[in-house]
Design an enzyme around this catalytic site. Structure first.
Site, mmCIF file in Angstrom:
data_model
loop_
_atom_site.group_PDB
_atom_site.id
_atom_site.type_symbol
_atom_site.label_atom_id
_atom_site.label_comp_id
_atom_site.label_asym_id
_atom_site.label_seq_id
_atom_site.Cartn_x
_atom_site.Cartn_y
_atom_site.Cartn_z
ATOM 1 C CG ASP A 67 52.366 37.190 39.381
ATOM 2 O OD1 ASP A 67 51.856 36.451 40.255
ATOM 3 O OD2 ASP A 67 52.272 36.970 38.170
ATOM 4 C CG HIS A 68 48.244 37.467 44.194
ATOM 5 N ND1 HIS A 68 47.596 37.577 42.991
ATOM 6 C CD2 HIS A 68 47.683 36.405 44.808
ATOM 7 C CE1 HIS A 68 46.697 36.623 42.900
ATOM 8 N NE2 HIS A 68 46.713 35.894 43.992
ATOM 9 C CG HIS A 128 48.822 34.593 38.737
ATOM 10 N ND1 HIS A 128 49.439 35.699 39.247
ATOM 11 C CD2 HIS A 128 47.493 34.872 38.771
ATOM 12 C CE1 HIS A 128 48.526 36.608 39.573
ATOM 13 N NE2 HIS A 128 47.338 36.127 39.292
HETATM 14 C C1 BG6 Z 1 43.846 37.044 40.223
HETATM 15 C C2 BG6 Z 1 42.854 36.843 39.118
HETATM 16 O O1 BG6 Z 1 45.046 37.585 39.724
HETATM 17 O O2 BG6 Z 1 44.122 35.803 40.847
HETATM 18 C C3 BG6 Z 1 41.586 36.206 39.633
HETATM 19 O O3 BG6 Z 1 42.539 38.107 38.532
HETATM 20 C C4 BG6 Z 1 41.906 34.937 40.387
HETATM 21 O O4 BG6 Z 1 40.684 35.922 38.572
HETATM 22 C C5 BG6 Z 1 42.978 35.190 41.432
HETATM 23 O O5 BG6 Z 1 40.717 34.469 41.011
HETATM 24 C C6 BG6 Z 1 43.431 33.899 42.068
HETATM 25 O O6 BG6 Z 1 44.252 34.171 43.145
HETATM 26 P P1 BG6 Z 1 44.373 33.148 44.354
HETATM 27 O O7 BG6 Z 1 45.463 33.724 45.200
HETATM 28 O O8 BG6 Z 1 43.046 33.119 45.029
HETATM 29 O O9 BG6 Z 1 44.711 31.840 43.754
#
Ligand code: BG6
Length: 481
Positions: free
Chosen positions: A171-172, A234
Site C-alpha cells: 500500500d504505497h 490507503h
Molecule cells: C492509487 C490509486 O493507489 O493512488 C490512484 O489507484 C491514485 O487512483 C493514487 O491517483 C494516489 O496516489 P498518490 O501517491 O499520488 O496520492
C-alpha cells in the site's frame, strides 16, 4: 547482500512510471545494496540493450528532478536486464529459475506489477517451478481483489505457495515519509500520547484529495470507484496508524496485530447507516487550476451512463475504550479543489472559556502531500488589548526542510524494505481481508439501492452532502473552519 529484483509486467506503466524512477533514486542516493540485478520480464522479444533504451526514453516523462543524466543512466542501466516470458508457460518459469540459480543471490524479490487477475496463476507457476524457496519474496501490487471473496481467493493461492513472511503486499501510502513520521510522532515522543484519546480529541479527519481526474485509466477506474481505489486501502491504513494502540515492539507483526485490532473495532455499516453516514459523488465538468475540465462521464473509456463514484466521504467510529464516540471522517475524491492529503486531529475546546471566542480550538495537522510536515494550531494573544479575541497561530514543521537530503519517496522506501526483508510497512492478509469485510456493506448497499449518487463540480470540495455529514455533528471540514 546480493539481490535479484524481478519485475513481472516489466514494460507496463507501473514499472516505468513508478518503480524504475524509485530504484534510480535509491541508486543515486547510494541506498541500493551493491551486487543487485534488476530483471524485467514481459511478453515481447527484446535484448537487454533494447530494454535499457526503452527505460531511458521513458525517463524523459518523469519529474525532471528525478531524471538521470546520461552518465548516471549508463551506470544505472548496467543493473538492468530483460527476459521474455509467456506467463502461462511452465518452461519459461524454469528458465527464470535457472537464470536466478546461476548466480544464487542472497535474495530474489519477485514483484508482480501485472494486472492483479494474473496473480493467482503466476503464484501457482512460481510454486510449481520451485521459485518459492526461503530466499524468495513476492511483492503484490494493489488492487488485491475486488471484494472480500476475491481478496480471499488471491490470499488463499498466495498462501498455498508462499509463507506470510514472504508476502509483501504494497500500500504505497505506508511508504510515504509522513506516515512513518506519524509512527514516530506517536511512539517515539511522549508529548501527544496522553492526549491521544476521546477525552481530548473531538474528531479526526482524513482527507485524500486529488485535483487530477481519471485520465487515461477510465476503464480500470469505472470498474473500481473511489471506495475500492482509495478508502479500502490507503485511507483505512492511515486510520489504523492514527488509532492503533502502541505496539510492544517495532516488529512487523507487533504493529500489524495492533492495526488489525483497529480494523476489527470499526463500527460495522448497515444498509441504513450507509444511507446516513456515507456520501458518494461523481464529478461533473468544472474548473481546476484555472482550466476547464470535462466531467467524469465525458472522460475517455467511461460509459456515458456510469454510476461509478469518484468521491466518497464517510463517518465512522472506532469502538473501543480509547475512541468510543469520536467521529472519524474519511474523504477522498478526484478533481477536487487541490491535491491535498492530510490528517486533521481536532482537539476539544477548553472546558471553561475565559477569553472571547476566537473560533476553533487546537488541532494537529499531519500533512502528507504536497508538503510533508506537521502543523500545530494554537490560540495566542497578539498583544492586542484586554478583552480582544485571541488569534490562531501555528507551529509549522516542514520535514522537507528539516531533513533536506534524506527524503525517500514511497516506492523507493518500499522497494528497499522488500529487498531488506522488512515487512513493517506492508499489509498482512488478515488486515487486508478485514478492510474488505468492513467496506463490503457499503458496496452492497450501493448496488441494491442504486440511488443517491450526488454530483459535484470539478474543482470543488465534493457534494454539499459531504459538508452536511460533518455539520450534523456540529463539525466542519478543515477548509470550512
Ligand atoms: C492509487 C490509486 O493507489 O493512488 C490512484 O489507484 C491514485 O487512483 C493514487 O491517483 C494516489 O496516489 P498518490 O501517491 O499520488 O496520492
Amino acid at each position: 547482500m546480493s539481490f535479484d529484483l524481478v519485475f513481472f509486467g516489466g514494460t507496463g506503466d507501473l514499472t516505468w512510471r513508478k518503480l524504475m524512477p524509485a530504484l534510480f533514486q535509491a541508486f543515486r542516493h547510494g541506498k541500493l545494496p551493491a551486487g543487485g540485478r534488476i530483471l524485467a520480464v514481459a511478453r515481447d522479444e527484446r535484448t537487454d540493450e533494447e530494454y535499457r533504451q526503452f527505460i531511458r526514453e521513458r525517463f524523459s516523462e518523469v519529474d525532471s528532478s528525478k531524471r538521470p543524466s546520461d552518465e548516471e543512466f549508463d551506470q544505472f542501466a548496467a543493473l538492468l536486464h530483460y527476459r521474455r516470458m509467456d506467463l502461462s508457460q511452465p518452461t519459461d518459469y524454469a528458465g527464470l529459475k535457472q537464470w536466478l540459480d546461476d548466480r544464487g543471490a542472497d535474495t530474489a524479490v519477485l514483484y508482480l506489477a501485472t494486472s492483479p487477475h494474473l496473480f493467482p496463476a503466476i503464484c501457482e507457476q512460481l510454486g510449481a517451478a520451485g521459485l518459492n524457496h526461503d530466499k524468495v519474496r513476492v511483492v503484490l501490487e494493489k488492487p488485491l481483489g475486488h471484494d472480500l471473496a476475491s481478496a480471499k481467493e488471491i490470499n488463499r493461492v498466495v498462501r498455498s505457495v508462499f509463507t506470510e513472511q514472504q508476502a509483501f503486499r504494497i500500500d504505497h501510502y505506508l511508504g510515504k515519509p509522513s506516515v512513518q513520521n506519524l509512527m514516530a510522532l506517536r511512539f517515539a515522543n511522549a508529548l501527544f500520547e496522553p492526549l491521544w484519546r476521546r477525552e481530548s480529541i473531538a474528531n479526526i479527519q482524513i482527507t485524500l484529495a486529488e485535483s487530477l481526474g481519471v485520465g487515461t485509466r477510465g476503464d480500470f477506474y469505472d470498474r473500481t470507484g473511489a471506495l475500492r481505489d482509495m478508502i479500502q486501502n490507503h485511507a483505512l491504513q492511515l486510520l489504523t496508524m492514527i488509532a492503533m494502540e502502541p505496539p510492544s515492539t517495532n516488529d512487523a507483526d507487533a504493529i500489524r496485530d495492533e492495526k488489525l485490532k483497529v480494523l476489527k473495532s470499526l463500527k460495522p455499516f448497515t444498509a441504513e447507516s450507509v444511507t446516513r453516514d456515507v456520501v458518494r459523488g461523481q464529478y461533473r465538468a468544472g474548473n481546476v487550476d484555472g482550466k476547464s475540465v470535462p466531467g467524469y462521464l465525458e472522460e475517455v473509456k467511461v460509459p456515458a451512463d456510469s454510476r461509478c463514484e469518484t468521491f466518497v466521504a464517510l463517518r465512522t467510529e472506532v469502538q473501543n475504550w480509547r475512541w468510543a464516540g469520536v467521529p472519524f471522517y474519511l474523504r477522498t475524491g478526484k478533481r477536487l479543489g487541490a491535491r491535498d492529503a492530510q490528517i486533521v486531529v481536532n482537539f476539544r475546546p477548553v472546558p471553561h472559556p475565559i477569553f472571547p471566542s476566537a473560533g476553533h480550538a487546537n488541532k494537529l495537522v499531519i500533512k502528507l502531500q504536497p508538503e510533508d510536515g506537521l502543523e500545530l494550531h494554537l490560540l495566542a494573544a497578539k498583544g492586542a488589548g484586554q478583552g480582544d479575541a485571541l488569534s490562531p497561530v501555528r507551529l509549522d514543521l516542514d520535514f522537507d526542510k528539516a531533513f533536506p537530503t534524506d527524503r525517500v519517496g514511497a516506492y523507493e522506501r518500499l522497494l528497499l524494505d522488500a529487498i531488506a526483508g522488512r515487512l513493517n510497512l506492508f499489509v498482512r492478509s488478515d488486515e487486508q481481508e478485514q478492510a474488505w469485510r468492513w467496506v463490503e456493506p457499503i458496496l452492497d448497499a450501493w448496488e441494491n439501492s442504486g440511488s443517491d449518487l450526488k454530483t459535484y463540480a470539478a474543482g470543488s470540495w465534493g457534494p454539499a452532502a459531504a459538508s452536511a455529514l460533518v455539520a450534523r455533528d456540529g463539525n466542519a471540514w478543515a477548509e470550512e473552519q
